[in-house]
Design a protein around this motif. Structure first.
Motif, PDB file in Angstrom:
ATOM      1  N   LYS A 166      29.153  42.307  54.394  1.00  0.00           N
ATOM      2  CA  LYS A 166      29.376  40.861  54.415  1.00  0.00           C
ATOM      3  C   LYS A 166      28.084  40.159  54.806  1.00  0.00           C
ATOM      4  O   LYS A 166      27.678  39.176  54.186  1.00  0.00           O
ATOM      5  N   GLU A 167      27.401  40.698  55.839  1.00  0.00           N
ATOM      6  CA  GLU A 167      26.168  40.076  56.334  1.00  0.00           C
ATOM      7  C   GLU A 167      25.082  40.086  55.252  1.00  0.00           C
ATOM      8  O   GLU A 167      24.358  39.108  55.083  1.00  0.00           O
ATOM      9  N   ASP A 168      24.964  41.212  54.531  1.00  0.00           N
ATOM     10  CA  ASP A 168      23.964  41.311  53.459  1.00  0.00           C
ATOM     11  C   ASP A 168      24.167  40.199  52.436  1.00  0.00           C
ATOM     12  O   ASP A 168      23.241  39.459  52.092  1.00  0.00           O
ATOM     13  N   VAL A 169      25.406  40.092  51.931  1.00  0.00           N
ATOM     14  CA  VAL A 169      25.683  39.133  50.859  1.00  0.00           C
ATOM     15  C   VAL A 169      25.490  37.701  51.364  1.00  0.00           C
ATOM     16  O   VAL A 169      24.908  36.858  50.681  1.00  0.00           O
ATOM     17  N   LEU A 170      25.945  37.444  52.592  1.00  0.00           N
ATOM     18  CA  LEU A 170      25.809  36.097  53.149  1.00  0.00           C
ATOM     19  C   LEU A 170      24.345  35.722  53.332  1.00  0.00           C
ATOM     20  O   LEU A 170      23.942  34.590  53.072  1.00  0.00           O
ATOM     21  N   GLU A 171      23.541  36.699  53.766  1.00  0.00           N
ATOM     22  CA  GLU A 171      22.134  36.403  53.985  1.00  0.00           C
ATOM     23  C   GLU A 171      21.427  36.127  52.663  1.00  0.00           C
ATOM     24  O   GLU A 171      20.599  35.223  52.557  1.00  0.00           O
ATOM     25  N   ILE A 172      21.778  36.889  51.637  1.00  0.00           N
ATOM     26  CA  ILE A 172      21.114  36.725  50.342  1.00  0.00           C
ATOM     27  C   ILE A 172      21.530  35.407  49.681  1.00  0.00           C
ATOM     28  O   ILE A 172      20.699  34.669  49.173  1.00  0.00           O
ATOM     29  N   LEU A 173      22.824  35.103  49.683  1.00  0.00           N
ATOM     30  CA  LEU A 173      23.285  33.913  48.952  1.00  0.00           C
ATOM     31  C   LEU A 173      23.261  32.639  49.806  1.00  0.00           C
ATOM     32  O   LEU A 173      23.277  31.537  49.265  1.00  0.00           O
ATOM     33  N   SER A 174      23.222  32.807  51.097  1.00  0.00           N
ATOM     34  CA  SER A 174      23.249  31.706  52.068  1.00  0.00           C
ATOM     35  C   SER A 174      24.160  30.524  51.736  1.00  0.00           C
ATOM     36  O   SER A 174      23.740  29.386  51.687  1.00  0.00           O
ATOM     37  N   ILE A 175      25.428  30.827  51.475  1.00  0.00           N
ATOM     38  CA  ILE A 175      26.466  29.793  51.444  1.00  0.00           C
ATOM     39  C   ILE A 175      27.581  30.258  52.380  1.00  0.00           C
ATOM     40  O   ILE A 175      27.724  31.455  52.605  1.00  0.00           O
ATOM     41  N   PRO A 176      28.367  29.314  52.931  1.00  0.00           N
ATOM     42  CA  PRO A 176      29.382  29.718  53.918  1.00  0.00           C
ATOM     43  C   PRO A 176      30.484  30.599  53.319  1.00  0.00           C
ATOM     44  O   PRO A 176      30.815  30.477  52.146  1.00  0.00           O
ATOM     45  N   LEU A 177      31.015  31.454  54.156  1.00  0.00           N
ATOM     46  CA  LEU A 177      32.035  32.409  53.722  1.00  0.00           C
ATOM     47  C   LEU A 177      33.428  31.794  53.792  1.00  0.00           C
ATOM     48  O   LEU A 177      33.822  31.231  54.806  1.00  0.00           O
ATOM     49  N   LEU A 178      34.173  31.908  52.686  1.00  0.00           N
ATOM     50  CA  LEU A 178      35.546  31.401  52.674  1.00  0.00           C
ATOM     51  C   LEU A 178      36.544  32.512  53.004  1.00  0.00           C
ATOM     52  O   LEU A 178      37.596  32.269  53.589  1.00  0.00           O
ATOM     53  N   GLY A 179      36.196  33.735  52.618  1.00  0.00           N
ATOM     54  CA  GLY A 179      37.124  34.824  52.893  1.00  0.00           C
ATOM     55  C   GLY A 179      36.639  36.138  52.322  1.00  0.00           C
ATOM     56  O   GLY A 179      35.731  36.163  51.495  1.00  0.00           O
ATOM     57  N   ILE A 180      37.230  37.203  52.824  1.00  0.00           N
ATOM     58  CA  ILE A 180      36.922  38.539  52.324  1.00  0.00           C
ATOM     59  C   ILE A 180      38.221  39.142  51.825  1.00  0.00           C
ATOM     60  O   ILE A 180      39.190  39.279  52.579  1.00  0.00           O
ATOM     61  N   ILE A 181      38.264  39.474  50.542  1.00  0.00           N
ATOM     62  CA  ILE A 181      39.478  40.048  49.967  1.00  0.00           C
ATOM     63  C   ILE A 181      39.261  41.552  49.804  1.00  0.00           C
ATOM     64  O   ILE A 181      38.391  41.967  49.039  1.00  0.00           O
ATOM     65  N   PRO A 182      40.024  42.354  50.535  1.00  0.00           N
ATOM     66  CA  PRO A 182      39.816  43.788  50.427  1.00  0.00           C
ATOM     67  C   PRO A 182      40.277  44.324  49.070  1.00  0.00           C
ATOM     68  O   PRO A 182      41.216  43.798  48.478  1.00  0.00           O
ATOM     69  N   GLU A 183      39.579  45.341  48.597  1.00  0.00           N
ATOM     70  CA  GLU A 183      40.004  46.067  47.400  1.00  0.00           C
ATOM     71  C   GLU A 183      41.417  46.582  47.658  1.00  0.00           C
ATOM     72  O   GLU A 183      41.696  47.130  48.723  1.00  0.00           O
ATOM     73  N   SER A 184      42.322  46.376  46.704  1.00  0.00           N
ATOM     74  CA  SER A 184      43.697  46.796  46.949  1.00  0.00           C
ATOM     75  C   SER A 184      44.458  47.000  45.653  1.00  0.00           C
ATOM     76  O   SER A 184      44.278  46.259  44.686  1.00  0.00           O
ATOM     77  N   GLN A 185      45.321  47.995  45.656  1.00  0.00           N
ATOM     78  CA  GLN A 185      46.149  48.228  44.469  1.00  0.00           C
ATOM     79  C   GLN A 185      47.167  47.105  44.259  1.00  0.00           C
ATOM     80  O   GLN A 185      47.722  46.961  43.176  1.00  0.00           O
ATOM     81  N   GLU A 186      47.399  46.305  45.309  1.00  0.00           N
ATOM     82  CA  GLU A 186      48.381  45.224  45.181  1.00  0.00           C
ATOM     83  C   GLU A 186      47.954  44.174  44.166  1.00  0.00           C
ATOM     84  O   GLU A 186      48.786  43.491  43.579  1.00  0.00           O
ATOM     85  N   VAL A 187      46.624  44.040  43.957  1.00  0.00           N
ATOM     86  CA  VAL A 187      46.127  43.042  43.003  1.00  0.00           C
ATOM     87  C   VAL A 187      46.551  43.417  41.583  1.00  0.00           C
ATOM     88  O   VAL A 187      47.063  42.585  40.824  1.00  0.00           O
ATOM     89  N   LEU A 188      46.380  44.688  41.225  1.00  0.00           N
ATOM     90  CA  LEU A 188      46.789  45.143  39.896  1.00  0.00           C
ATOM     91  C   LEU A 188      48.316  45.121  39.759  1.00  0.00           C
ATOM     92  O   LEU A 188      48.854  44.725  38.724  1.00  0.00           O
ATOM     93  N   ARG A 189      49.003  45.519  40.824  1.00  0.00           N
ATOM     94  CA  ARG A 189      50.467  45.493  40.777  1.00  0.00           C
ATOM     95  C   ARG A 189      50.981  44.072  40.514  1.00  0.00           C
ATOM     96  O   ARG A 189      51.920  43.874  39.738  1.00  0.00           O
ATOM     97  N   ALA A 190      50.323  43.088  41.147  1.00  0.00           N
ATOM     98  CA  ALA A 190      50.742  41.691  40.962  1.00  0.00           C
ATOM     99  C   ALA A 190      50.483  41.234  39.529  1.00  0.00           C
ATOM    100  O   ALA A 190      51.342  40.603  38.909  1.00  0.00           O
ATOM    101  N   SER A 191      49.303  41.572  38.975  1.00  0.00           N
ATOM    102  CA  SER A 191      49.030  41.107  37.616  1.00  0.00           C
ATOM    103  C   SER A 191      49.921  41.837  36.615  1.00  0.00           C
ATOM    104  O   SER A 191      50.311  41.265  35.599  1.00  0.00           O
ATOM    105  N   ASN A 192      50.280  43.077  36.892  1.00  0.00           N
ATOM    106  CA  ASN A 192      51.252  43.773  36.040  1.00  0.00           C
ATOM    107  C   ASN A 192      52.559  42.992  35.964  1.00  0.00           C
ATOM    108  O   ASN A 192      53.194  42.909  34.921  1.00  0.00           O
ATOM    109  N   MET A 193      52.940  42.417  37.101  1.00  0.00           N
ATOM    110  CA  MET A 193      54.212  41.706  37.186  1.00  0.00           C
ATOM    111  C   MET A 193      54.102  40.249  36.732  1.00  0.00           C
ATOM    112  O   MET A 193      55.108  39.569  36.598  1.00  0.00           O
ATOM    113  N   GLY A 194      52.890  39.773  36.512  1.00  0.00           N
ATOM    114  CA  GLY A 194      52.709  38.373  36.126  1.00  0.00           C
ATOM    115  C   GLY A 194      52.980  37.429  37.272  1.00  0.00           C
ATOM    116  O   GLY A 194      53.604  36.383  37.107  1.00  0.00           O
ATOM    117  N   ALA A 195      52.492  37.784  38.470  1.00  0.00           N
ATOM    118  CA  ALA A 195      52.677  36.911  39.631  1.00  0.00           C
ATOM    119  C   ALA A 195      51.407  36.914  40.465  1.00  0.00           C
ATOM    120  O   ALA A 195      50.774  37.956  40.616  1.00  0.00           O
TER     121      ALA A 195
END
Lengths: 272, 89
Positions: free
Chosen positions: A194-223
């Motif tokens: 997080k620190e690396d990316v923030l230092e390079i791009l220097s814009i404020p952080l809104l959130g960190i979304i962890p890699e998760s199988q729930e993202v694919l499960r949700a798009s499979n379901m159309g939600a």
């Protein structure tokens, strides 16, 4: 006062559409009036991720060209009150979007909604610049990976030069959304932190979304993932991001999957 | 992979970070300009030169190098032999 938010990244496949749907649904479930607008003309996908693909009759282009009224093209979400979708056209190309037409539609959407969330196409061409053109604020979606960070840097440059707000000499509000983040690999030193990316791009952080199988499960379901599995780690991270957008101060942490004893014993249950 | 090679394996994120920092310091243009500054300069320089000399658009190179103390703008224009110089009036 209504806000126009562009979700952008430069690079494709980093999670713009997923994030648009998840944040849109999260804001709407907090009671805000929200419309999510797909600017990816010719390659629309927001309708599919939202589960509204069979309900699209009119789209952004029909409204821009005056072939349909805005009210006819808006698709109301069946799960969350206050949430609407304006789909992109699948058959037309990007040239069908005129600058004046887009300005008129955005102005009309501002009157009806608290949040107008524009899902930008990948790239830095016309579709992407039109999506950001009228924005009040931007969410830059970035993966902790070199090509995504480089493209985000380029998009930040465009947000600061090619938007109406920038041309008026005002400062464009930009927020970083770090997606597909894996805290274990980052801690091991094999993924940009997080620190690396923030230092390079220097814009404020809104959130960190962890890699998760729930993202694919949700798009499979159309939600949106925030509706499909609201207690999952990515959904909680998106929910926190939405609250920060509303101006609440919420501490930034990477949510982890909560594993119950049963989960541990039997692995993940199949989709209900 | 044995334990020793696993332990001595180099972390890759610091490499990524360093490469990005070097690359982006080159790609970002001088203070205050948008990232399209080089393209904008290229177009405007082309426009001015083309008023007077016939030239091939692909033969115009504009490069910007950002240094710590000074930045340099390098413009290289190739004019075809026998390129006609029009009178500026």
């Amino acid at each position: 006062m209504s806000k126009v938010l562009v979700v952008t990244s430069g690079k494709g496949g980093v999670g713009k559409t997923t994030s648009t749907a998840a944040i849109g649904a999260a804001l709407a479930s907090c009671g805000e009036k929200v419309v999510v607008v797909d600017f990816d003309v010719g390659l629309r996908n927001l309708d599919l991720v939202m589960g509204a693909e069979r309900r699209v009759v009119f789209d952004l282009i029909s409204v821009v060209q005056g072939n349909a009224k805005l009210a006819q093209a808006l698709i109301r979400d069946k799960r969350v009150e206050n949430l609407s979708l304006l789909a992109a056209s699948q058959t037309r190309d990007k040239d069908a979007l005129t600058e004046e037409g887009v300005a008129r539609v955005i102005a009309e959407l501002r009157e009806k909604f608290d949040w107008v969330i524009c899902d930008s196409p990948a790239g830095i061409e016309r579709g992407a610049t039109l999506a950001m053109r009228h924005a009040d604020l931007a969410v830059v979606v970035t993966n902790p990976e070199v090509s995504s960070v480089r493209d985000s840097d380029r998009i930040i440059g465009l947000l600061d030069s090619k938007t109406e707000k920038a041309e008026r000499g005002e400062r464009m509000e930009k927020h970083l959304l770090l997606t597909r983040f894996d805290p274990i690999r980052a801690a091991r030193g094999d993924m940009l932190s997080k620190e690396d990316v923030l230092e390079i791009l220097s814009i404020p952080l809104l959130g960190i979304i962890p890699e998760s199988q729930e993202v694919l499960r949700a798009s499979n379901m159309g939600a949106p993932v925030t509706l499909n599995s609201p207690m999952s780690a990515p959904a909680r991270a998106y929910m926190d991001a939405a609250r920060r957008l509303k101006g609440e101060s919420v501490e930034i942490a990477v949510p982890t999957e909560r594993k119950t004893l049963l989960n541990k014993l039997f692995g993940r249950r199949a989709a209900a | 992979m044995n334990l020793l090679s696993f332990l001595s394996r180099r972390q890759t994120a610091p490499v990524a970070r360093e490469r990005l920092q070097i690359l982006l310091s080159h790609e970002r243009t001088i203070v205050g300009g948008g990232s399209d500054l080089v393209n904008l300069l290229r177009e405007e320089i082309l426009e001015v030169i083309a008023k007077h000399v016939k030239l091939d658009r692909d033969k115009v190179q504009v490069k910007m190098d950002r240094g710590n103390a000074v930045s340099t703008l390098e413009v290289e224009i190739e004019i075809p032999t026998g390129g006609t110089l029009k009178l500026a009036g």
